[in-house]
Write an enzyme that holds these catalytic residues in place. Structure first.
Site, PDB file in Angstrom:
ATOM      1  N   HIS A   7      43.384   4.680  20.599  1.00 44.03           N
ATOM      2  CA  HIS A   7      42.400   4.294  20.308  1.00 44.03           C
ATOM      3  C   HIS A   7      41.679   5.414  19.368  1.00 44.03           C
ATOM      4  O   HIS A   7      42.330   6.566  19.476  1.00 44.03           O
ATOM      5  CB  HIS A   7      42.144   5.026  21.727  1.00 44.03           C
ATOM      6  N   SER A  21      36.557   7.293  31.648  1.00 46.13           N
ATOM      7  CA  SER A  21      36.141   6.259  31.014  1.00 46.13           C
ATOM      8  C   SER A  21      37.279   5.612  29.677  1.00 46.13           C
ATOM      9  O   SER A  21      37.916   4.401  29.826  1.00 46.13           O
ATOM     10  CB  SER A  21      34.827   6.011  30.212  1.00 46.13           C
ATOM     11  N   ARG A  63      24.952   4.958  32.435  1.00 46.90           N
ATOM     12  CA  ARG A  63      25.266   6.819  31.966  1.00 46.90           C
ATOM     13  C   ARG A  63      24.401   6.303  30.703  1.00 46.90           C
ATOM     14  O   ARG A  63      23.822   7.021  29.604  1.00 46.90           O
ATOM     15  CB  ARG A  63      26.476   7.225  31.745  1.00 46.90           C
ATOM     16  N   ASP A 105      34.442   0.667  34.731  1.00 48.21           N
ATOM     17  CA  ASP A 105      33.482   0.872  33.598  1.00 48.21           C
ATOM     18  C   ASP A 105      32.399   0.765  32.722  1.00 48.21           C
ATOM     19  O   ASP A 105      31.175   1.466  32.429  1.00 48.21           O
ATOM     20  CB  ASP A 105      34.743   1.438  32.306  1.00 48.21           C
ATOM     21  N   LYS A 133      40.958   2.933  31.069  1.00 50.14           N
ATOM     22  CA  LYS A 133      40.834   1.256  29.650  1.00 50.14           C
ATOM     23  C   LYS A 133      41.940   0.947  29.285  1.00 50.14           C
ATOM     24  O   LYS A 133      43.265   0.716  29.293  1.00 50.14           O
ATOM     25  CB  LYS A 133      39.608   1.209  28.991  1.00 50.14           C
TER      26      LYS A 133
END
Ligand code: URA
Length: 442
Positions: A82, A183, A168, A161, A187
């Site tokens: 990621h 967050s 947010r 999320d 995921k």
């Protein structure tokens, strides 16, 4: 339990119990806690922070808010990667087939671009016919068959999320490290891989501006991974300059293919080899760094990684000829070559402004609902700190809307600077964080 009491508890700087966090997340997911209370809670977290245990509990409560991907039937250890997002960052397009070609299954769920940063799904969709909307079973079958699939994240994975991020975003609570860590990690954990490599970017083009903040976020996420038995390595990387030389969807696919064809060197290739080696180490595919790096270099040299990319394109409905015929990618109607106004060195190549310029051309989204133009963007011809002569091509603007050219040129004038003396190059790799600790790389 009442949400207001938990908001007050956090506001006063106390740690919430697991039960309290699960209550907040579950009831918010189900709409029993309203947005205004969750917003107040996020703001309390923003100011008071969270203890490690609270972050782990928040992460797991978020994971449990929806479906989880079960990769257990795929053979061996699965590894995911990621990136926290950057400019000219097409690493997934290279890294996923590269690691898959090394025999390690890659079941990758990716996202779309937002703001000045690009997204893998948009880039892949510039390949004619390519589908990123795979059904869960088809996604898993494809990984079983060719070791590789890249698809959009299912809406049922960590639904809270999406809800929390939207909130947010409009309440000034995005840049809270515990909330970001939960967050991202929720995921990744829900996506099912056993091991995770994170590319945490800092600098002008990243959403974290300093190496110190990126280090803190990386350390929190590695610790979450450790606590939930998903071993994680975080690599801290510089995003002051764009990673690659192309900004824009089809242009980035072309650049990724050039790397896969083993025709292009530079930071993008370097980072793919580095992240890829860490992925191979995590799943014990290689014994050490040197072995991993050599294996991946070989897979670029012998065309196996490129072949894997073509297999994926073919399986997902796209035209695999694209790997050798870039004219199959969307092309912008017009090109404007910006030339160097003086002789010197490229002393500024601002990732943020370049990303914003590509967005202005139509390559990126200002809101989640905006449509994008896959063909447009920027091709940079000279890397940061290289010498350049007056009149040499500096950058090509690929555009479709004539009326945008003037404002794009004005914006680019603030992104690029040619200086008299060679500027100091900043190292790409900032740190490597593993369960054993943090190794600063410069
Ligand atoms: N990326 C995410 O996925 N979540 C955040 O909160 C910030 C960046």
């Amino acid at each position: 339990m009442r949400a207001v009491d938990l908001i007050l508890k956090k506001r006063e700087g106390h740690a919430l119990t697991k039960k309290e966090i699960v209550y907040l997340v579950n009831d918010y997911t189900q709409g029993k806690i309203p947005d205004y209370q969750m917003a107040a809670f996020c703001m309390a977290v923003f100011f008071q922070g969270m203890a490690k245990e609270e972050i782990v509990n928040l992460t797991m409560a978020m994971v449990n808010s929806g479906e989880k991907m079960d990769l257990a039937n795929l053979p061996g250890l699965k590894v995911d990667k990621h990136s926290t997002g950057g400019v000219a960052d097409s690493t997934t397009l290279i890294l996923a087939p590269l690691v898959a070609a090394a025999g390690v299954p890659v079941a990758k769920m990716s996202g779309r671009g937002l703001g000045h940063t690009g997204g893998t799904l948009d880039k892949l969709e510039s390949i004619p016919g390519f589908s990123t909307a795979l059904l869960k079973d088809d996604f898993l079958k494809q990984v079983e068959k060719i070791n590789l699939a890249i698809a959009g994240q299912s809406k049922d994975l960590v639904p809270v999320d999406r809800k929390m991020y939207g909130l947010r975003d409009v309440t000034g609570t995005v840049d809270s490290l515990p909330l970001i860590a939960a967050s991202i990690m929720s995921k990744k954990i829900a996506a099912g891989a056993d091991k995770i490599v994170l590319d945490v970017k800092y600098g002008r083009g990243a959403f974290l501006k300093t190496r110190e903040t990126a280090l803190k976020l990386g350390e929190i996420m590695v610790e979450i991974g450790e606590k939930v038995s998903r071993e994680t390595i975080a690599i801290i990387t510089n995003m002051n300059q764009p990673l690659g030389m192309a900004v824009g969807n089809a242009l980035e696919v072309k650049e990724a293919l050039l790397v896969l064809q083993n025709k292009k060197r530079g930071l993008l290739r370097d980072l793919c080899l580095y992240l890829g080696t860490n992925m191979l180490i995590l799943v014990n595919r290689v014994r050490n760094f040197k072995e991993g790096y050599h294996l991946l270099e070989e897979l670029l040299e012998n065309g196996k990684a490129l072949e894997k990319f073509a297999q994926m394109v073919s399986e997902q409905g796209g035209n695999p000829q694209v790997i050798n015929d870039f004219s199959l990618l969307p092309q912008a109607k017009n090109q404007y070559v910006l030339k160097a106004s003086r002789t010197g060195y490229l002393g500024k190549l601002d990732a943020l402004i370049l990303g914003q310029t590509a967005m202005l051309l139509g390559a990126g989204r200002s809101t989640k609902e905006s449509s994008i133009d896959l063909a447009v963007g920027l091709e940079i011809h000279v890397p940061f700190a290289e010498s350049i002569k007056k009149g040499d091509p500096l950058l090509t603007i690929h555009y479709n809307q004539q009326e945008k050219l003037a404002v794009v040129l004005k914006q680019l004038a603030t992104a690029i600077e040619i200086v008299e003396f060679p500027p100091v190059k900043e190292p790409l790799l900032g740190a490597r964080i593993t369960k054993a600790g943090t190794e600063l790389l410069f």
